[in-house]
Design a protein around this motif. Structure first.
Motif, PDB file in Angstrom:
ATOM      1  N   GLN A   1       0.845  -1.184   0.000  1.00 28.97           N
ATOM      2  CA  GLN A   1       0.000   0.000   0.000  1.00 28.97           C
ATOM      3  C   GLN A   1       0.887   1.243   0.000  1.00 28.97           C
ATOM      4  O   GLN A   1       1.759   1.405   0.833  1.00 28.97           O
ATOM      5  N   VAL A   2       0.627   2.122  -0.966  1.00 27.00           N
ATOM      6  CA  VAL A   2       1.424   3.332  -1.085  1.00 27.00           C
ATOM      7  C   VAL A   2       0.913   4.385  -0.110  1.00 27.00           C
ATOM      8  O   VAL A   2      -0.289   4.647  -0.029  1.00 27.00           O
ATOM      9  N   GLN A   3       1.832   4.978   0.635  1.00 29.59           N
ATOM     10  CA  GLN A   3       1.474   6.071   1.546  1.00 29.59           C
ATOM     11  C   GLN A   3       2.464   7.202   1.379  1.00 29.59           C
ATOM     12  O   GLN A   3       3.679   6.974   1.266  1.00 29.59           O
ATOM     13  N   ALA A  24       7.663   8.605   1.965  1.00 31.09           N
ATOM     14  CA  ALA A  24       6.923   7.655   1.139  1.00 31.09           C
ATOM     15  C   ALA A  24       7.161   6.224   1.608  1.00 31.09           C
ATOM     16  O   ALA A  24       8.249   5.877   2.056  1.00 31.09           O
ATOM     17  N   SER A  25       6.131   5.406   1.475  1.00 27.60           N
ATOM     18  CA  SER A  25       6.259   3.978   1.750  1.00 27.60           C
ATOM     19  C   SER A  25       5.418   3.219   0.734  1.00 27.60           C
ATOM     20  O   SER A  25       4.497   3.777   0.128  1.00 27.60           O
ATOM     21  N   GLY A  26       5.765   1.944   0.548  1.00 30.72           N
ATOM     22  CA  GLY A  26       5.013   1.114  -0.382  1.00 30.72           C
ATOM     23  C   GLY A  26       5.442   1.245  -1.826  1.00 30.72           C
ATOM     24  O   GLY A  26       4.802   0.679  -2.720  1.00 30.72           O
ATOM     25  N   ILE A  27       6.515   2.013  -2.080  1.00 29.59           N
ATOM     26  CA  ILE A  27       7.041   2.155  -3.439  1.00 29.59           C
ATOM     27  C   ILE A  27       8.551   1.970  -3.402  1.00 29.59           C
ATOM     28  O   ILE A  27       9.168   2.031  -2.331  1.00 29.59           O
ATOM     29  N   ASN A  32      11.083   6.397  -8.368  1.00 31.43           N
ATOM     30  CA  ASN A  32       9.884   7.203  -8.615  1.00 31.43           C
ATOM     31  C   ASN A  32      10.185   8.693  -8.741  1.00 31.43           C
ATOM     32  O   ASN A  32      10.937   9.252  -7.938  1.00 31.43           O
ATOM     33  N   ASN A  76      13.746   7.680   1.951  1.00 27.92           N
ATOM     34  CA  ASN A  76      12.451   7.673   1.240  1.00 27.92           C
ATOM     35  C   ASN A  76      11.704   8.993   1.435  1.00 27.92           C
ATOM     36  O   ASN A  76      10.474   9.007   1.616  1.00 27.92           O
ATOM     37  N   THR A 101       1.825   0.915 -14.427  1.00 29.94           N
ATOM     38  CA  THR A 101       1.809  -0.529 -14.277  1.00 29.94           C
ATOM     39  C   THR A 101       2.234  -1.199 -15.588  1.00 29.94           C
ATOM     40  O   THR A 101       2.315  -0.566 -16.645  1.00 29.94           O
ATOM     41  N   TRP A 107      -1.252   4.942 -12.016  1.00 27.73           N
ATOM     42  CA  TRP A 107      -1.843   5.094 -10.701  1.00 27.73           C
ATOM     43  C   TRP A 107      -1.175   6.285 -10.014  1.00 27.73           C
ATOM     44  O   TRP A 107       0.056   6.296  -9.862  1.00 27.73           O
ATOM     45  N   TYR A 109      -0.807   8.803  -6.685  1.00 29.20           N
ATOM     46  CA  TYR A 109      -0.960   8.801  -5.238  1.00 29.20           C
ATOM     47  C   TYR A 109      -0.684  10.204  -4.693  1.00 29.20           C
ATOM     48  O   TYR A 109       0.282  10.869  -5.112  1.00 29.20           O
TER      49      TYR A 109
END
Length: 120
Positions: A1-3, A24-27, A32, A76, A101, A107, A109
């Motif tokens: 899950q991206v946050q 950032a988390s989940g990536i 990015n 991050n 993707t 997508w 965020y």
């Protein structure tokens, strides 16, 4: 899950400085592109600054020479250093990233936003 979690906003006098952070988390953060956007009351959300995975940057004309975007891939985190702040910089500032993707879907965020108010 991206946050994306922003921090660092607040009330500052004209001419002052603030530094915003976005964790950032989940990536795979280092791969990015990251961006800072802002939205003032009654206005559309607009790009403030962007930094690519390779470290290239671009800025809105209204903030060039005053704002600086940077990133720390080990933490991050993407930063927005804001100097010589003006009342017209007052807005909610958002962190943004996107993932393309394998199926070609984009997508996007957003963080929850952090309020910056420039006022005497």
């Amino acid at each position: 899950q991206v946050q994306l979690v922003e921090s660092g906003g607040g009330l500052v006098q004209p001419g002052g400085s603030l530094r915003l952070s976005c964790v950032a988390s989940g990536i795979i953060f280092s791969k990015n592109d990251m961006g800072w956007y802002r939205q003032a009351p009654g206005k559309q959300r607009e790009l403030v600054a962007r930094i690519t995975s390779g470290g290239s940057t671009n800025y809105a004309d209204s903030v060039k020479g005053r704002f600086s975007i940077s990133r720390d891939n080990a933490e991050n985190t993407v930063y927005l250093q804001m100097n010589s702040l003006k009342p017209e910089d007052t807005a909610v500032y958002y962190c943004r990233t996107s993932i393309l993707t394998m199926r070609g879907e984009l997508w996007v965020y957003w963080g929850q936003g952090t309020q910056v108010t420039v006022s005497s």
